[in-house]
Design a protein around this motif. Structure first.
Motif, PDB file in Angstrom:
ATOM      1  N   ASN A   1       0.846  -1.189   0.000  1.00 35.29           N
ATOM      2  CA  ASN A   1       0.000   0.000   0.000  1.00 35.29           C
ATOM      3  C   ASN A   1       0.882   1.239   0.000  1.00 35.29           C
ATOM      4  O   ASN A   1       1.467   1.609   1.010  1.00 35.29           O
ATOM      5  CB  ASN A   1      -0.925  -0.030   1.219  1.00 35.29           C
ATOM      6  N   SER A   2       1.009   1.865  -1.139  1.00 31.09           N
ATOM      7  CA  SER A   2       1.880   3.028  -1.298  1.00 31.09           C
ATOM      8  C   SER A   2       1.182   4.291  -0.798  1.00 31.09           C
ATOM      9  O   SER A   2      -0.024   4.294  -0.558  1.00 31.09           O
ATOM     10  CB  SER A   2       2.247   3.179  -2.770  1.00 31.09           C
ATOM     11  N   PRO A   3       1.941   5.379  -0.642  1.00 28.60           N
ATOM     12  CA  PRO A   3       1.314   6.643  -0.235  1.00 28.60           C
ATOM     13  C   PRO A   3       0.274   7.125  -1.245  1.00 28.60           C
ATOM     14  O   PRO A   3      -0.740   7.704  -0.862  1.00 28.60           O
ATOM     15  CB  PRO A   3       2.479   7.627  -0.145  1.00 28.60           C
ATOM     16  N   ILE A   4       0.509   6.846  -2.518  1.00 30.00           N
ATOM     17  CA  ILE A   4      -0.456   7.239  -3.549  1.00 30.00           C
ATOM     18  C   ILE A   4      -1.760   6.464  -3.361  1.00 30.00           C
ATOM     19  O   ILE A   4      -2.844   7.035  -3.436  1.00 30.00           O
ATOM     20  CB  ILE A   4       0.129   6.995  -4.965  1.00 30.00           C
ATOM     21  N   GLN A   5      -1.644   5.155  -3.108  1.00 26.56           N
ATOM     22  CA  GLN A   5      -2.835   4.326  -2.902  1.00 26.56           C
ATOM     23  C   GLN A   5      -3.622   4.802  -1.686  1.00 26.56           C
ATOM     24  O   GLN A   5      -4.850   4.906  -1.731  1.00 26.56           O
ATOM     25  CB  GLN A   5      -2.442   2.848  -2.709  1.00 26.56           C
TER      26      GLN A   5
ATOM     27  N   ALA B   1       1.490  13.295  -5.986  1.00 21.79           N
ATOM     28  CA  ALA B   1       1.636  12.961  -7.408  1.00 21.79           C
ATOM     29  C   ALA B   1       2.829  13.683  -8.020  1.00 21.79           C
ATOM     30  O   ALA B   1       3.482  13.155  -8.924  1.00 21.79           O
ATOM     31  CB  ALA B   1       0.362  13.313  -8.161  1.00 21.79           C
ATOM     32  N   GLN B   2       3.131  14.860  -7.524  1.00 20.26           N
ATOM     33  CA  GLN B   2       4.306  15.578  -8.022  1.00 20.26           C
ATOM     34  C   GLN B   2       5.596  14.955  -7.505  1.00 20.26           C
ATOM     35  O   GLN B   2       6.619  15.000  -8.171  1.00 20.26           O
ATOM     36  CB  GLN B   2       4.228  17.054  -7.616  1.00 20.26           C
TER      37      GLN B   2
ATOM     38  N   GLU C   1       5.273   6.454 -10.359  1.00 12.39           N
ATOM     39  CA  GLU C   1       4.308   5.463  -9.876  1.00 12.39           C
ATOM     40  C   GLU C   1       2.970   5.607 -10.608  1.00 12.39           C
ATOM     41  O   GLU C   1       2.326   4.622 -10.953  1.00 12.39           O
ATOM     42  CB  GLU C   1       4.094   5.623  -8.370  1.00 12.39           C
ATOM     43  N   LEU C   2       2.562   6.829 -10.877  1.00 14.25           N
ATOM     44  CA  LEU C   2       1.315   7.048 -11.623  1.00 14.25           C
ATOM     45  C   LEU C   2       1.467   6.640 -13.082  1.00 14.25           C
ATOM     46  O   LEU C   2       0.539   6.108 -13.686  1.00 14.25           O
ATOM     47  CB  LEU C   2       0.893   8.513 -11.540  1.00 14.25           C
ATOM     48  N   ALA C   3       2.622   6.893 -13.658  1.00 12.50           N
ATOM     49  CA  ALA C   3       2.834   6.595 -15.074  1.00 12.50           C
ATOM     50  C   ALA C   3       2.936   5.091 -15.334  1.00 12.50           C
ATOM     51  O   ALA C   3       2.545   4.621 -16.402  1.00 12.50           O
ATOM     52  CB  ALA C   3       4.091   7.297 -15.566  1.00 12.50           C
ATOM     53  N   ASN C   4       3.452   4.344 -14.361  1.00 13.78           N
ATOM     54  CA  ASN C   4       3.699   2.912 -14.578  1.00 13.78           C
ATOM     55  C   ASN C   4       2.533   1.999 -14.213  1.00 13.78           C
ATOM     56  O   ASN C   4       2.577   0.819 -14.527  1.00 13.78           O
ATOM     57  CB  ASN C   4       4.936   2.475 -13.786  1.00 13.78           C
TER      58      ASN C   4
ATOM     59  N   ARG D   1      -8.408   4.396 -11.996  1.00 13.13           N
ATOM     60  CA  ARG D   1      -9.050   4.849 -10.749  1.00 13.13           C
ATOM     61  C   ARG D   1      -9.171   6.370 -10.714  1.00 13.13           C
ATOM     62  O   ARG D   1     -10.187   6.909 -10.279  1.00 13.13           O
ATOM     63  CB  ARG D   1      -8.230   4.342  -9.566  1.00 13.13           C
ATOM     64  N   LEU D   2      -8.137   7.047 -11.177  1.00 16.27           N
ATOM     65  CA  LEU D   2      -8.188   8.512 -11.230  1.00 16.27           C
ATOM     66  C   LEU D   2      -9.269   8.996 -12.190  1.00 16.27           C
ATOM     67  O   LEU D   2      -9.956   9.982 -11.909  1.00 16.27           O
ATOM     68  CB  LEU D   2      -6.828   9.075 -11.645  1.00 16.27           C
ATOM     69  N   ARG D   3      -9.427   8.314 -13.319  1.00 13.82           N
ATOM     70  CA  ARG D   3     -10.479   8.693 -14.266  1.00 13.82           C
ATOM     71  C   ARG D   3     -11.857   8.519 -13.645  1.00 13.82           C
ATOM     72  O   ARG D   3     -12.739   9.354 -13.825  1.00 13.82           O
ATOM     73  CB  ARG D   3     -10.355   7.873 -15.547  1.00 13.82           C
ATOM     74  N   ARG D   4     -12.049   7.412 -12.922  1.00 12.55           N
ATOM     75  CA  ARG D   4     -13.337   7.193 -12.253  1.00 12.55           C
ATOM     76  C   ARG D   4     -13.608   8.276 -11.215  1.00 12.55           C
ATOM     77  O   ARG D   4     -14.733   8.757 -11.085  1.00 12.55           O
ATOM     78  CB  ARG D   4     -13.364   5.816 -11.594  1.00 12.55           C
TER      79      ARG D   4
END
Length: 131
Positions: A3-7, A50-51, A56-59, A66-69
């Motif tokens: 579970n990453s910080p982004i998740q 994200a910055q 992580e977002l690109a890969n 999920r971001l689109r939803r």
């Protein structure tokens, strides 16, 4: 998968988004302002993450999906809020009409038949209309 910080930030946004949606669909359920302020703070925190971790977002395509939803859900919340705003403004204008300037100027002065306040002088060509 770890579970990453982004998740975890996306989980937080999802929780706040569901809360805002519930408040918008049922106005008696709570404070929309407080829920939307918390959602805004979560989105800003995610933006900073994200910055810091763009790879992580690109890969990970599932994160993009999920971001689109979430973007669609945010757009839906925005549309619902705009509808509520319109209904509220309509109700307020029914209860207390606003004092606005008239579109048409009152008949006064040299040319009382002029319907507009800034209309020019009549030429005299079409004073009478007959069928």
């Amino acid at each position: 998968m770890v579970n990453s910080p982004i998740q975890s930030a996306l989980d937080t946004i999802d929780t706040h988004l569901q809360l805002v949606t519930r408040h918008l669909l049922d106005p008696q359920s709570g404070d929309v302002l407080q829920a939307s302020t918390a959602l805004q703070a979560a989105v800003l925190a995610f933006s900073q993450l994200a910055q810091r971790f763009p790879a992580e977002l690109a890969n990970q395509p599932q994160l993009k999906l999920r971001l689109r939803r979430m973007a669609v859900a945010l757009a839906s919340c925005r549309e619902t809020l705009l509808r509520h705003t319109f209904v509220t403004q309509s109700a307020l204008s029914t209860l207390m009409p606003a004092t606005r300037e008239q579109t048409y100027a009152p008949a006064a002065g040299r040319y009382p038949r002029q319907p507009y306040g800034s209309a020019g002088r009549q030429s005299g060509e079409f004073r009478v209309i007959s069928a």
